[in-house]
Scaffold this motif. Structure first.
Motif, PDB file in Angstrom:
ATOM      1  N   UNK A  40      22.782  86.500 -35.072  1.00 22.86           N
ATOM      2  CA  UNK A  40      22.241  86.966 -33.803  1.00 22.86           C
ATOM      3  C   UNK A  40      21.491  85.841 -33.092  1.00 22.86           C
ATOM      4  N   UNK A  41      21.542  85.885 -31.794  1.00 23.18           N
ATOM      5  CA  UNK A  41      20.875  84.885 -30.961  1.00 23.18           C
ATOM      6  C   UNK A  41      19.567  85.461 -30.444  1.00 23.18           C
ATOM      7  N   UNK A  42      18.531  84.653 -30.498  1.00 23.37           N
ATOM      8  CA  UNK A  42      17.234  85.083 -29.959  1.00 23.37           C
ATOM      9  C   UNK A  42      17.215  84.762 -28.470  1.00 23.37           C
ATOM     10  N   UNK A  43      16.997  85.788 -27.657  1.00 25.17           N
ATOM     11  CA  UNK A  43      16.946  85.620 -26.207  1.00 25.17           C
ATOM     12  C   UNK A  43      15.494  85.582 -25.765  1.00 25.17           C
ATOM     13  N   UNK A  44      15.149  84.534 -25.044  1.00 25.82           N
ATOM     14  CA  UNK A  44      13.788  84.429 -24.519  1.00 25.82           C
ATOM     15  C   UNK A  44      13.782  84.871 -23.065  1.00 25.82           C
ATOM     16  N   UNK A  45      12.719  85.576 -22.684  1.00 22.06           N
ATOM     17  CA  UNK A  45      12.541  86.036 -21.317  1.00 22.06           C
ATOM     18  C   UNK A  45      11.476  85.179 -20.654  1.00 22.06           C
ATOM     19  N   UNK A  46      11.489  85.136 -19.334  1.00 26.09           N
ATOM     20  CA  UNK A  46      10.464  84.414 -18.593  1.00 26.09           C
ATOM     21  C   UNK A  46       9.355  85.384 -18.208  1.00 26.09           C
ATOM     22  N   UNK A  47       8.125  84.911 -18.311  1.00 26.16           N
ATOM     23  CA  UNK A  47       6.952  85.701 -17.948  1.00 26.16           C
ATOM     24  C   UNK A  47       6.076  84.857 -17.035  1.00 26.16           C
ATOM     25  N   UNK A  48       5.358  85.510 -16.170  1.00 29.31           N
ATOM     26  CA  UNK A  48       4.368  84.840 -15.339  1.00 29.31           C
ATOM     27  C   UNK A  48       2.994  85.241 -15.848  1.00 29.31           C
ATOM     28  N   UNK A  49       2.184  84.262 -16.177  1.00 31.77           N
ATOM     29  CA  UNK A  49       0.832  84.508 -16.681  1.00 31.77           C
ATOM     30  C   UNK A  49      -0.137  84.244 -15.534  1.00 31.77           C
ATOM     31  N   UNK A  50      -0.913  85.240 -15.147  1.00 33.12           N
ATOM     32  CA  UNK A  50      -1.877  85.129 -14.056  1.00 33.12           C
ATOM     33  C   UNK A  50      -3.247  84.793 -14.628  1.00 33.12           C
ATOM     34  N   UNK A  51      -3.916  83.811 -14.034  1.00 34.62           N
ATOM     35  CA  UNK A  51      -5.259  83.408 -14.466  1.00 34.62           C
ATOM     36  C   UNK A  51      -6.091  83.074 -13.235  1.00 34.62           C
ATOM     37  N   UNK A  52      -7.384  83.089 -13.389  1.00 35.79           N
ATOM     38  CA  UNK A  52      -8.298  82.693 -12.328  1.00 35.79           C
ATOM     39  C   UNK A  52      -9.024  81.433 -12.775  1.00 35.79           C
ATOM     40  N   UNK A  53      -8.922  80.366 -11.992  1.00 34.85           N
ATOM     41  CA  UNK A  53      -9.602  79.105 -12.300  1.00 34.85           C
ATOM     42  C   UNK A  53     -10.711  78.903 -11.281  1.00 34.85           C
ATOM     43  N   UNK A  54     -11.912  78.738 -11.758  1.00 39.58           N
ATOM     44  CA  UNK A  54     -13.041  78.492 -10.868  1.00 39.58           C
ATOM     45  C   UNK A  54     -13.509  77.068 -11.128  1.00 39.58           C
ATOM     46  N   UNK A  55     -13.390  76.208 -10.120  1.00 37.52           N
ATOM     47  CA  UNK A  55     -13.761  74.829 -10.315  1.00 37.52           C
ATOM     48  C   UNK A  55     -14.395  74.268  -9.045  1.00 37.52           C
ATOM     49  N   UNK A  56     -15.474  73.500  -9.194  1.00 37.71           N
ATOM     50  CA  UNK A  56     -16.081  72.871  -8.023  1.00 37.71           C
ATOM     51  C   UNK A  56     -15.221  71.688  -7.572  1.00 37.71           C
ATOM     52  N   UNK A  57     -15.135  71.502  -6.268  1.00 37.50           N
ATOM     53  CA  UNK A  57     -14.407  70.372  -5.712  1.00 37.50           C
ATOM     54  C   UNK A  57     -15.321  69.631  -4.745  1.00 37.50           C
ATOM     55  N   UNK A  58     -14.959  68.410  -4.405  1.00 35.10           N
ATOM     56  CA  UNK A  58     -15.723  67.668  -3.402  1.00 35.10           C
ATOM     57  C   UNK A  58     -14.776  66.791  -2.603  1.00 35.10           C
ATOM     58  N   UNK A  59     -15.171  66.485  -1.384  1.00 28.29           N
ATOM     59  CA  UNK A  59     -14.443  65.547  -0.542  1.00 28.29           C
ATOM     60  C   UNK A  59     -15.456  64.574   0.039  1.00 28.29           C
ATOM     61  N   UNK A  60     -15.002  63.398   0.425  1.00 29.27           N
ATOM     62  CA  UNK A  60     -15.872  62.436   1.091  1.00 29.27           C
ATOM     63  C   UNK A  60     -15.678  62.558   2.594  1.00 29.27           C
ATOM     64  N   UNK A  61     -16.775  62.582   3.334  1.00 29.93           N
ATOM     65  CA  UNK A  61     -16.728  62.595   4.798  1.00 29.93           C
ATOM     66  C   UNK A  61     -17.710  61.548   5.303  1.00 29.93           C
ATOM     67  N   UNK A  62     -17.478  61.061   6.504  1.00 24.01           N
ATOM     68  CA  UNK A  62     -18.415  60.143   7.145  1.00 24.01           C
ATOM     69  C   UNK A  62     -19.172  60.914   8.208  1.00 24.01           C
TER      70      UNK A  62
END
Length: 77
Positions: A2-24
């Motif tokens: 027998x062949x093992x069939x893999x299915x595709x799944x979408x895993x939902x997550x929430x990432x909270x991260x601080x960001x910064x940009x440079x401005x003049x």
């Protein structure tokens, strides 16, 4: 055999991260206003891309489904 069939799944997550940009700017108030214009204007942001590089060198490029930006403070360099 027998062949093992893999299915595709979408895993939902929430990432909270601080960001910064440079401005003049001439002062912190102007810098904050400039940052808000660039980051808080949700109509001006077409897409946010995220790349996660793991310690083993594997790179994950998750799909960003939604985002919310909140400019909170300014630091002079």
């Amino acid at each position: 055999m027998s062949t093992i069939t893999k299915k595709k799944y979408e895993v939902l997550a929430f990432a909270k991260l601080p960001i910064s940009i440079e401005v003049e700017a001439q002062n912190e108030q102007e810098a904050l206003a400039t940052g808000k214009i660039q980051l808080d204007d949700m109509t001006a942001i077409e897409q946010i891309q995220l790349m996660i590089k793991q310690t083993d060198g594997n790179v994950i490029n998750p799909t960003v489904h939604d985002f919310d930006v909140d400019v909170v403070e300014v630091h002079e360099e």
